[in-house]
Design a protein around this motif. Sequence first.
Motif, PDB file in Angstrom:
ATOM      1  N   TRP A  56       0.822  -1.216   0.000  1.00 13.93           N
ATOM      2  CA  TRP A  56       0.000   0.000   0.000  1.00 13.93           C
ATOM      3  C   TRP A  56       0.852   1.260   0.000  1.00 13.93           C
ATOM      4  CZ3 TRP A  56      -4.439  -1.462   3.880  1.00 13.93           C
ATOM      5  CH2 TRP A  56      -5.288  -2.380   3.256  1.00 13.93           C
ATOM      6  N   THR A  59       1.458   3.779  -5.011  1.00 12.54           N
ATOM      7  CA  THR A  59       0.222   4.000  -5.770  1.00 12.54           C
ATOM      8  C   THR A  59       0.435   3.910  -7.283  1.00 12.54           C
ATOM      9  OG1 THR A  59       0.590   6.385  -5.687  1.00 12.54           O
ATOM     10  CG2 THR A  59      -0.876   5.436  -4.000  1.00 12.54           C
ATOM     11  N   TYR A  85      -1.771   1.389  -9.133  1.00 12.87           N
ATOM     12  CA  TYR A  85      -2.130   0.294  -8.244  1.00 12.87           C
ATOM     13  C   TYR A  85      -3.423   0.622  -7.500  1.00 12.87           C
ATOM     14  CZ  TYR A  85       2.457  -1.410  -9.443  1.00 12.87           C
ATOM     15  OH  TYR A  85       3.556  -1.852 -10.144  1.00 12.87           O
ATOM     16  N   PRO A  88      -3.730   0.507  -3.232  1.00 16.04           N
ATOM     17  CA  PRO A  88      -3.097   1.647  -2.559  1.00 16.04           C
ATOM     18  C   PRO A  88      -3.778   2.976  -2.887  1.00 16.04           C
ATOM     19  CG  PRO A  88      -1.432   0.220  -3.509  1.00 16.04           C
ATOM     20  CD  PRO A  88      -2.757  -0.268  -4.003  1.00 16.04           C
ATOM     21  N   ILE A  89      -4.253   3.140  -4.112  1.00 13.71           N
ATOM     22  CA  ILE A  89      -4.974   4.370  -4.473  1.00 13.71           C
ATOM     23  C   ILE A  89      -6.266   4.468  -3.666  1.00 13.71           C
ATOM     24  CG2 ILE A  89      -6.300   5.500  -6.315  1.00 13.71           C
ATOM     25  CD1 ILE A  89      -4.045   4.604  -8.254  1.00 13.71           C
ATOM     26  N   GLU A  92      -5.472   5.437  -0.066  1.00 17.23           N
ATOM     27  CA  GLU A  92      -5.188   6.873   0.038  1.00 17.23           C
ATOM     28  C   GLU A  92      -6.467   7.685  -0.109  1.00 17.23           C
ATOM     29  OE1 GLU A  92      -2.484  10.299  -2.119  1.00 17.23           O
ATOM     30  OE2 GLU A  92      -1.756   8.238  -2.132  1.00 17.23           O
ATOM     31  N   VAL A 107      -1.624  10.692  -9.605  1.00 17.07           N
ATOM     32  CA  VAL A 107      -0.710   9.549  -9.679  1.00 17.07           C
ATOM     33  C   VAL A 107      -0.227   9.386 -11.123  1.00 17.07           C
ATOM     34  CG1 VAL A 107      -0.492   7.033  -9.437  1.00 17.07           C
ATOM     35  CG2 VAL A 107      -1.697   8.355  -7.676  1.00 17.07           C
TER      36      VAL A 107
END
Length: 130
Positions: A56, A59, A85, A88-89, A92, A107
């Motif tokens: 994680w 991103t 990814y 992880p996005i 966030e 990103v």
Amino acid sequence: MRFNHPPSIEDLQEMAETAFSAIPEELRSAVQGTAILVEDLPDEETLEALELQHPWELTGLYRGVPLTEKTHLGVPGEPDTILLYREPILVEWIETGEDLFRLVRNVLIHEIGHHFGFSDEEIARLEGEG
């Protein structure tokens, strides 16, 4: 875009394509032919190479040779790829409350910035222009 379920890989791929079409033409044309892919998580090999403890933490990732390092005499290698990814996005997104489309766009711009060999300051400026 509102979601009644966690956004899928396809949802983020669509956002990335929309975001890509909205970035400045000079950036778009310079990365023409670069694949933009969405995966759930970075693989173990990527995490080890970047010395990351948890998937994680990443991103997005630019894989390829930055323009600042390319030569016309070089042997063509693997095509340049921008990986986003999903998990992880989404983490966030949940943690920050930032608009998901804007997060995906940032990103994407961040990874395109790596293609150009931009500094983190230059990338931050580009991210703020949207």
